[in-house]
Write a protein that holds these residues in place. Structure first.
Motif, PDB file in Angstrom:
ATOM      1  N   CYS A 128     -18.630  61.639 -23.538  1.00 48.78           N
ATOM      2  CA  CYS A 128     -17.699  60.848 -24.344  1.00 48.78           C
ATOM      3  C   CYS A 128     -16.787  60.019 -23.455  1.00 48.78           C
ATOM      4  CB  CYS A 128     -16.881  61.745 -25.274  1.00 48.78           C
ATOM      5  SG  CYS A 128     -15.738  62.841 -24.421  1.00 48.78           S
ATOM      6  N   ARG A 133     -11.763  58.708 -30.702  1.00 52.47           N
ATOM      7  CA  ARG A 133     -12.565  57.771 -31.487  1.00 52.47           C
ATOM      8  C   ARG A 133     -13.997  58.266 -31.694  1.00 52.47           C
ATOM      9  NH1 ARG A 133     -10.966  51.648 -29.432  1.00 52.47           N
ATOM     10  NH2 ARG A 133      -8.680  51.851 -29.716  1.00 52.47           N
ATOM     11  N   GLU A 134     -14.277  59.443 -31.180  1.00 57.71           N
ATOM     12  CA  GLU A 134     -15.620  60.022 -31.302  1.00 57.71           C
ATOM     13  C   GLU A 134     -15.536  61.444 -31.880  1.00 57.71           C
ATOM     14  OE1 GLU A 134     -17.961  58.324 -27.513  1.00 57.71           O
ATOM     15  OE2 GLU A 134     -16.033  59.223 -26.998  1.00 57.71           O
ATOM     16  N   GLU A 136     -17.059  62.938 -34.267  1.00 58.16           N
ATOM     17  CA  GLU A 136     -18.325  63.615 -34.582  1.00 58.16           C
ATOM     18  C   GLU A 136     -18.898  64.305 -33.337  1.00 58.16           C
ATOM     19  OE1 GLU A 136     -21.027  60.907 -36.402  1.00 58.16           O
ATOM     20  OE2 GLU A 136     -19.822  60.682 -38.222  1.00 58.16           O
ATOM     21  N   LYS A 137     -18.777  63.644 -32.189  1.00 56.65           N
ATOM     22  CA  LYS A 137     -19.257  64.238 -30.934  1.00 56.65           C
ATOM     23  C   LYS A 137     -18.458  65.489 -30.590  1.00 56.65           C
ATOM     24  CE  LYS A 137     -21.158  60.277 -28.384  1.00 56.65           C
ATOM     25  NZ  LYS A 137     -21.061  59.524 -27.117  1.00 56.65           N
ATOM     26  N   GLU A 183     -16.579  57.796 -18.244  1.00 56.66           N
ATOM     27  CA  GLU A 183     -17.242  58.797 -19.080  1.00 56.66           C
ATOM     28  C   GLU A 183     -17.103  60.195 -18.491  1.00 56.66           C
ATOM     29  OE1 GLU A 183     -21.307  57.492 -19.398  1.00 56.66           O
ATOM     30  OE2 GLU A 183     -20.905  56.374 -21.225  1.00 56.66           O
TER      31      GLU A 183
END
Length: 203
Positions: A128, A133-134, A136-137, A183
């Motif tokens: 990520c 903003r993620e 679901e991950k 990342e």
């Protein structure tokens, strides 16, 4: 018809019960090995081994950990059955867990000879950039982490989704600032029977 999660839950309970009944058998409390429950486990393992594509990532991770545990028990029971048949029965063997601990120690020694970053095919990995903003991950990572701990017999009562998400956000931000990366890869893996969550910098 039972759902995948329900059947995985039944598989986990059956594996625990199998260990209990084998311990009773080796201790003289049962006349025969628990063949029926072992047959039921083999049936579920075969079914989902052929239907892995039907499972979500978290379910596959849980299934892999359960089959790994079952394989360890099965190997130990096979060896002890052979000893029993040959009349080489230990007087104070304790639970099958003692044999598992010895096996884990041997595996740990072998693992130390490998690189620390060696990939585990059963590990769950997620990369990520901005966890906020993620979601679901992060949720999928949380589910994989909790399922892994449950499969390993670890307590999950203190692991909350909100606290986990905050940890991932803070860890990602800290590593990005410290290492200058964009990342961060998170890896959930089981090492020597203990579940680990690693945060790795992505180039």
């Amino acid at each position: 018809m039972a759902t995948i999660d329900e059947e995985l839950g039944q598989l986990e309970r059956d594996i625990r019960q199998l260990k209990i009944e084998y311990d009773q058998f080796f201790g003289g409390g049962r006349k025969r090995p628990p063949a029926e429950i072992e047959w039921r486990i083999e049936l579920i393992v075969k079914r989902y081994g052929e239907r892995s594509g039907d499972m979500k990532i978290g379910q596959r991770f849980r299934f892999n950990n359960l089959t790994q545990t079952y394989a360890k028990y099965k190997d130990i029971f096979r060896k002890r059955l052979k000893q029993k048949e040959e009349g080489i029965v230990q007087r104070h063997f304790g639970a099958a867990a003692k044999a598992i601990e010895a096996e884990r120690a041997a595996q740990a020694a072998q693992a130390r000879q490998q690189t620390q970053e060696s990939a585990d095919p059963r590990a769950y990995r997620m990369t990520c950039t901005e966890p906020e903003r993620e979601p679901e991950k992060v949720d999928e990572l949380f589910r994989a982490f909790v399922e892994a701990k449950r499969s390993a017999g670890e307590d999950t009562a203190r692991v909350t989704q909100a606290g986990f998400a905050e940890f991932v956000r803070k860890k990602t931000r800290d590593l990005q600032q410290e290492k200058g990366c964009s990342e961060v890869e998170y890896v959930v893996e089981t090492v020597d029977g203990q579940v680990k969550l690693k945060a790795l910098v992505k180039a």
